[in-house]
Structure formats: structure tokens, C-alpha cells
Scaffold this motif. Structure first.
Motif, short mmCIF file in Angstrom:
data_model
loop_
_atom_site.label_atom_id
_atom_site.label_comp_id
_atom_site.label_asym_id
_atom_site.label_seq_id
_atom_site.Cartn_x
_atom_site.Cartn_y
_atom_site.Cartn_z
N THR A 75 -14.40 21.31 -12.16
CA THR A 75 -15.35 21.31 -13.27
C THR A 75 -14.64 21.67 -14.58
N ALA A 76 -13.83 22.72 -14.50
CA ALA A 76 -13.10 23.14 -15.71
C ALA A 76 -12.14 22.04 -16.16
N ILE A 77 -11.48 21.42 -15.22
CA ILE A 77 -10.54 20.35 -15.56
C ILE A 77 -11.28 19.16 -16.18
N SER A 78 -12.39 18.77 -15.57
CA SER A 78 -13.14 17.62 -16.09
C SER A 78 -13.63 17.90 -17.50
N GLN A 79 -14.13 19.12 -17.69
CA GLN A 79 -14.62 19.45 -19.04
C GLN A 79 -13.49 19.41 -20.05
N ALA A 80 -12.35 19.96 -19.67
CA ALA A 80 -11.22 19.97 -20.61
C ALA A 80 -10.74 18.56 -20.89
N LEU A 81 -10.73 17.72 -19.88
CA LEU A 81 -10.30 16.33 -20.09
C LEU A 81 -11.26 15.61 -21.03
N THR A 82 -12.55 15.80 -20.82
CA THR A 82 -13.54 15.16 -21.69
C THR A 82 -13.42 15.68 -23.12
N GLU A 83 -13.25 16.99 -23.23
CA GLU A 83 -13.15 17.58 -24.56
C GLU A 83 -11.96 17.02 -25.34
N HIS A 84 -10.84 16.82 -24.66
CA HIS A 84 -9.62 16.44 -25.37
C HIS A 84 -9.35 14.95 -25.38
N PHE A 85 -9.90 14.22 -24.41
CA PHE A 85 -9.63 12.77 -24.37
C PHE A 85 -10.90 11.94 -24.59
N HIS A 86 -12.06 12.60 -24.64
CA HIS A 86 -13.34 11.90 -24.84
C HIS A 86 -13.50 10.79 -23.80
N ASN A 87 -13.79 9.58 -24.25
CA ASN A 87 -14.03 8.50 -23.29
C ASN A 87 -12.77 7.72 -22.95
N ASP A 88 -11.66 8.18 -23.49
CA ASP A 88 -10.42 7.42 -23.31
C ASP A 88 -9.47 8.18 -22.36
N LEU A 89 -9.97 8.41 -21.16
CA LEU A 89 -9.19 9.21 -20.20
C LEU A 89 -7.95 8.47 -19.73
N PRO A 90 -6.82 9.17 -19.68
CA PRO A 90 -5.65 8.56 -19.03
C PRO A 90 -5.84 8.58 -17.51
N ASP A 91 -4.93 7.89 -16.80
CA ASP A 91 -4.90 8.07 -15.34
C ASP A 91 -4.54 9.53 -15.07
N ILE A 92 -5.32 10.16 -14.21
CA ILE A 92 -5.07 11.58 -13.90
C ILE A 92 -4.43 11.69 -12.52
N LEU A 93 -3.32 12.42 -12.47
CA LEU A 93 -2.65 12.70 -11.20
C LEU A 93 -2.75 14.20 -10.92
N VAL A 94 -2.96 14.54 -9.66
CA VAL A 94 -2.85 15.96 -9.26
C VAL A 94 -1.90 16.04 -8.07
N GLU A 95 -1.21 17.17 -7.96
CA GLU A 95 -0.17 17.32 -6.93
C GLU A 95 -0.43 18.55 -6.06
N PRO A 96 -1.52 18.58 -5.34
CA PRO A 96 -1.82 19.77 -4.54
C PRO A 96 -0.91 19.85 -3.31
N GLY A 97 -0.47 21.06 -3.00
CA GLY A 97 0.31 21.28 -1.79
C GLY A 97 -0.31 22.41 -1.00
N ARG A 98 -0.21 23.61 -1.59
CA ARG A 98 -0.75 24.81 -0.95
C ARG A 98 -2.24 24.66 -0.64
N TYR A 99 -3.00 24.13 -1.61
CA TYR A 99 -4.44 23.93 -1.42
C TYR A 99 -4.72 23.04 -0.22
N MET A 100 -3.88 22.02 -0.03
CA MET A 100 -4.17 21.02 1.00
C MET A 100 -3.88 21.52 2.41
N VAL A 101 -2.83 22.32 2.56
CA VAL A 101 -2.41 22.67 3.92
C VAL A 101 -2.38 24.16 4.21
N GLY A 102 -2.44 24.99 3.16
CA GLY A 102 -2.31 26.44 3.38
C GLY A 102 -3.28 26.97 4.42
N GLU A 103 -4.57 26.76 4.16
CA GLU A 103 -5.58 27.33 5.05
C GLU A 103 -5.74 26.54 6.35
N ALA A 104 -5.01 25.45 6.48
CA ALA A 104 -5.06 24.67 7.73
C ALA A 104 -4.19 25.27 8.83
#
Lengths: 379, 379
Positions: free
Chosen positions: B232-261
Motif C-alpha cells: 500500500t505504501a509503495i503503491s501510494q508513493a508510486l502514484t504520488e511521484h509518477f501519477h498515471n505514467d508508471l514505469p515497469d516496477i520490479l521487486v526482488e524479494p528473497g527473505r520475504y519469499m523463503v524465510g518463513e518457509a
């Protein structure tokens, strides 16, 4: 770097990163220590470098071995050492490991707590045991004093208990800390251990052994006392405190035996001024770092010497931050104490890291960031 | 611990130490992130855990991959990922690795210095490149800011240069630090990156991508914000700074994806009061420590949760120092912040360490003190 290692690099150009160890240096180190402290039995601390080639060479020379685990005990036996030449020198042992060691004929175990003593009494009945004392580790670049050993008072109680538990209270040990550069550390430790030793003899225990541990340093960047200086101080302290009634003396050198026998050859992956400005620090990234084997650069504790192809041709050297190749933020080897390196250094250059025979190959991760374990060559 | 992992332990009683990973958790994490941030492409940070089972599962789900080395790129391809789904995300790459990646069809490379850019221009001509910015790592338990990234000013210069060197200046990236527990860290970083992004567009560059890096936390001992809150925070920040002209967004999760697994199952090797007195600290030695995989306990940075068989039956808990099984003095996991454990805990007890699926298996040493690498089970 020995001529033999230089020749190996010139002839084979092995892929980097790799470790090359000259076994003749290990042999000459063994002989030098034996010559300087002839009354001591040398128990090589296998953990410093457990390569079979090293274990075999030392077995042939008559060395004994200090093992940290049942796996290291098996390695020694595989190298031809007999069980009477092996000490199980870890104060923390699994019950299954104690039992297997006992079955294999290992008869010498360390401890530093009542709980470990109870395990030994049950699973290695009749074994010779020695208690590790905590001593000052001042002067050591890689201290070992918090995790191991106990107080003189507690050791006294434990040794007396051992005798009532079907074990043979055999002696005492201490460790002055790894990469110990002060000869007086041994003198102080011997004084403390000898007082308890005689006290326990007065109590009727038939003690026979004092284990001085390891700690003898390798020469990294700064000069260190010679092994002769250490042995002179040790001999004097032993005479002063035991007079003509010397116990069997054990020493457990690891770093001293193999450290200077090895050279890591690495490659510069990147030299960059990450801020772009000439005043920004120069970062040099090698293809080996804290997780590729150079774990003892943690806290910049062990300070290696680096050799580049430009050391003599390029008079301009400037201080660099030195880091490993991984995406990990802690994979930085030297940042506070920067390393002066030639300004002409660039990616693709080979960098040799001296005195890396000990505590390098086994620290290496199985594959952090996908990088394979360090290649090793024993010549 | 998931029911699947509990069942596996109950049925198989695997030898310790070992890591058991529930692949269904990895899948649900992927889906949750995808659901919460549908506009982003997920590049799994392989270094968190490169097990082929994980890479295959994520490939099937449509994930892309962030690789730290040419070896990790090969692993992805072996798992069935196509080259267009792989980003070579290490700012420090060997020339030979760049060349091989380029030949394999990898077309997305990060850099943070002029020197790396020059290597990419020569050995991966025409490739899409993105520059990593240094951002605040406040709030991260495992910071990454010193070793990687560059200033906005320098990044601007480098991106403009890239266009003149036969490369495609494609976007910008940052990393807010691993185990980042503050959602505002992303907002601040997006604000900074977006300003440069628009500035570079004004200069005529055809930027298309913003890479938000990784950093999403796993739950260790303390609660952390949910992935929904981060997104939510990321989406809001992206909208605030890029408005309707969003770039392609990449995320690189590692710990989040497998840590608790993942759960590490270990055994207590020794519980001791080394000083002997009831007031002396209780030391608990496990058969896994800093060199067996739990490297992120360095500086007590990552604070795992421990489960013992006595947690509920024994109401008496007291704080313990927790250490690994090796003879190394630095192999202590928690000493300043002691871990409350049941007083009935003793050697031979199993201790499960929760949320150990990320940054454990690959940190493990090849054989320090003779201990074999961590066994792994993917279920």
C-alpha cells in the motif's frame, strides 16, 4: 610466497580464487617447533586446515592431532594416525560422537563443565580427561576466552569429581587465544595452571599432562615473535613453576603450522570510485571475500598481506576499501584500515593473498551467491 | 512451523542439523506479493535460497529472477526460466561472467560505477542497464548501503554516459536494506529515485523501469508490517511521484519469499554453567552455529525464534547464551541479548529454529571443524 608456490602459479595458472599450500613449509614448521620445544608433543589443530595431504605429511613426521569433532577424528585415522595420537579437544561434544570416539580407541578428552564431564563418564568410561582453564587472551587477534574454559576454583572441583566418576583426571589445558603475539601470555597462563596442577597433586590426583593449547601466530603484515622466542619463554616458565618435575607437555599449533604455507590467488573483479569523484574512496572487489574463506577478516581481526602485479612497477599507491564479490553488505574485508594498493590496479589483475593456509579453506561457504567453494592445491 | 513441516519431522526424524522448507509457503508468499502489488514483476533474489526445488516452483508460477552470479544464472536456466526473466543484479561482475551471461541471452544488468559500465559496454553491447542508487537503510536489520549504490548526481552522469556507449539506459534501482521493517523506507527511496527518473527522461533518455529491490522482512521474533502494508505504501508513493505514467516496477524479494518457509532442526550438544555457580550464565551449545548456516546472527543482527520440547511443560525459563558447536570463539550467536529457554533443557533435546528458510543453507561452511554442510529437505 615460496619458490615452489610461485612456480606452481607460473606453470599452471590455476583458476581463481584458489588456495595453494606448500607442504614443505608445514613440515619445516613442525620440525622448527619440535626442535625448539623438544619436550612437547605436538598435537596439530586439524581445524586450521584438515586437508588429507597435510594430515598424511604430519602423520609421517610423528605428529599427534587435536580434533574438534568426530569427523576430524575419522580424518586423522584415515590419514594413518593411531588413536593414541588423537585428542578430542572440543569442550562441546555430542554424546554420539563421544561414544564413537571411545569405540575407536580415543582416550583423551577435554571438558570445562560438570555437564560435559557427566557425558564423558557415561560414554567414555575410564578415559583420560583434562580440564580447560580460562586464561587471559590479551594480545590475541582472535580471542577464544569467552566461549571455553572455566575458573581455577571450578576446574579444581571438576577434576576432583572426575576421579570419583570412573575417569582418569589426567591434566589441565588452557588457550591463550589464536594469533597470540605476546610471549608473556604463555608465562602468565603456565603460572596459573601450575598452581592448580600442584594443588590437585597435593589432593592425591595423579596428574601427568599440561596442554598449552595453540595460539602461536603466523606472520601476516606485522612481525611477530619467532617460535624460538615463544619456546624459550615457555621453557623458562615451565622450569620456574615445575622445576625438575615437568609434566608431559602438549601443544596444539594450527595457524603457526599451516598459515604461512598457503597463498590464495584471487582476481580483481572491479575497481571503482563509486561516488565518481577522485576524492571518493577506491573500492577493490576481489573474487574472494568473507564468505569465500576469508572469514577471519571479520572485524578486520586478521590483517592479510596483498601482492599485485604492479607493486614494484607502479610507485603510486593509495588506500582502498577491500570487499568480496557477493551481494552481501557485510562482505567487506577492510574498510576502517584501508589497504594501500597500486593506482594502476584494475579488474582482471591477479592479487595474491599471503599466509592464507590456515582458517581459510574450511570457513568457505558451500555456495553463497552461487560462488563455488574455494579450489585447493597441495604441492 | 507449518503442519507439513511438523508432519515431516514426526515421520522422518531427520538427523540434525537440517533445514526443512515447505514449498507451499514459498508459493503462497509469491501469490500474496503478486496480489498486493499486481503491477510489479517479481524477481526472486536467488541468493536467499537457490535450491532447485524453489527455483522450479517459482518458474512454474511465472516468477522472474535476480541473480548474483553467473552460477545463479545457470541455476535459473536449469530450472526452466527463460533468459528474459533473469536480471544480473550484482553491481560487481567478472568480465568472463558478463560475457557468458550476454551469450546466454541475459539482457538486464545493474551497475553503480563507471568502471562496471565500461565492462558492460564492451562485453554485453546493447544490453539494458540500470543504475543502483544509494538510499537510507535505516530500519533494516541487515543493511546493504555502504557496499553498493551511488549518489543521485553520479548516477545521473553514468546513465547519460551509458546511452553514448552502446547500452540501453533502462532504469534505476535501489535497496532499502535487508529485513527492512519500516514502510517509509520505500516511500523515501521512491521519492528520491523518481526525481532522478524524471530528470533523466527530460534529458531524453527512454527510461522504462524502476527496481525497488528487496528488503521485505520475515517475521523472526518481533511482529513486522504485513506485505499488504508495504505494498500500500509503495503503491501510494508510486502514484504520488509518477501519477498515471508508471514505469515497469520490479521487486526482488528473497527473505520475504523463503524465510518463513523454513525450519532448522538442531540438537542441544551441551547445556552448561561453565563457572559452576547457579549465578553463572547458562550456555546452550547447539549443533548449528554461525558457521553451520546461522551467519546472520553476526552482531546478533537477525534474532531467530527457538522452540524446545519443554516450552509448555516447563514454566521455568531463564536467559541463556546461545553458541555453536565449533572450537571458534566467535561462534556465539546470542550473548548480549540472551534467549529465555526452559531450565529443563538438556543435551540431546531437539531445538527448532523458526523462519530459517532464507540466508542459511548457502552461508554454511564446507566443513569448518569437520562438521558437514547443513542437510536440506524441500517438501
Amino acid at each position: 610466497m615460496t619458490p615452489k608456490i610461485s612456480r606452481f602459479f607460473a606453470e599452471h595458472r590455476p583458476a581463481t580464487p584458489c588456495l595453494v599450500v606448500d607442504l614443505d613449509v608445514v613440515e619445516s614448521r613442525y620440525q622448527a617447533l619440535h626442535h625448539n620445544l623438544p619436550s612437547a608433543r605436538i598435537y596439530y589443530a586439524i581445524k586450521a586446515n584438515p586437508a588429507p595431504q597435510i594430515l598424511r605429511r604430519l602423520t609421517e613426521l610423528g605428529s599427534s592431532f587435536d580434533a574438534a569433532s568426530i569427523e576430524e577424528i575419522r580424518m586423522c585415522l584415515a590419514a594413518g594416525a593411531t588413536p593414541d595420537r588423537i585428542s578430542y579437544g572440543n569442550t562441546v561434544k555430542k554424546v554420539s560422537a563421544i561414544r564413537e570416539a571411545h569405540e575407536l580407541g580415543i582416550d583423551l578428552f577435554v571438558f570445562d563443565s560438570m555437564e560435559e564431564l557427566a557425558k564423558l563418564a557415561e560414554h567414555a568410561p575410564g578415559a583420560r580427561v583434562f580440564c580447560r582453564l580460562t586464561v587471559e587472551n590479551e594480545g590475541a587477534d582472535w580471542p577464544l576466552s569467552r566461549k571455553f574454559g572455566t575458573t581455577t576454583t571450578h576446574a579444581r572441583e571438576l577434576m576432583l569429581r572426575a576421579a570419583t566418576m570412573g575417569l582418569r583426571p589426567y591434566g589441565l589445558s588452557f588457550h591463550v587465544g589464536s594469533q597470540q603475539t605476546s610471549v608473556t601470555a604463555y608465562e602468565t597462563a603456565i603460572a596459573r595452571a601450575s598452581a592448580l596442577y600442584r594443588d590437585l597433586q597435593d589432593e592425591g590426583l595423579d596428574l601427568q599432562m599440561l596442554n598449552l593449547g595453540g595460539g602461536f601466530p603466523a606472520r601476516y603484515r606485522e612481525d611477530v615473535p619467532t617460535i624460538g622466542q615463544f619456546c624459550t619463554a615457555i621453557s623458562q616458565a615451565l622450569t620456574e613453576h615445575f622445576h625438575n618435575d615437568l609434566p608431559d607437555i602438549l601443544v596444539e599449533p594450527g595457524r603457526y603450522m599451516v598459515g604461512e604455507a598457503g597463498v590464495v590467488s584471487s582476481e580483481v573483479v572491479l575497481v571503482s570510485r563509486r561516488g565518481g569523484a577522485p576524492t571518493d574512496p577506491r573500492w577493490v572487489y576481489l573474487d574472494i571475500g568473507r564468505f569465500g574463506g576469508l572469514a577471519e577478516t571479520e572485524g578486520e581481526a586478521i590483517r592479510y598481506t596483498f601482492r599485485t602485479p604492479h607493486d614494484e612497477s607502479d610507485p603510486d599507491h593509495s588506500p582502498c576499501v577491500l570487499a568480496g564479490p557477493s551481494c552481501d553488505g557485510v562482505d567487506i574485508m577492510y574498510e576502517k584500515a584501508r589497504i594501500p594498493l597500486p593506482n594502476s590496479l584494475r579488474d582482471g589483475d591477479r592479487v595474491d593473498i599471503l599466509a592464507t593456509g590456515a582458517y581459510v579453506s574450511t570457513y568457505c561457504s558451500t555456495g553463497f551467491n552461487g560462488f563455488p567453494p574455494l579450489a585447493e592445491h597441495y604441492i
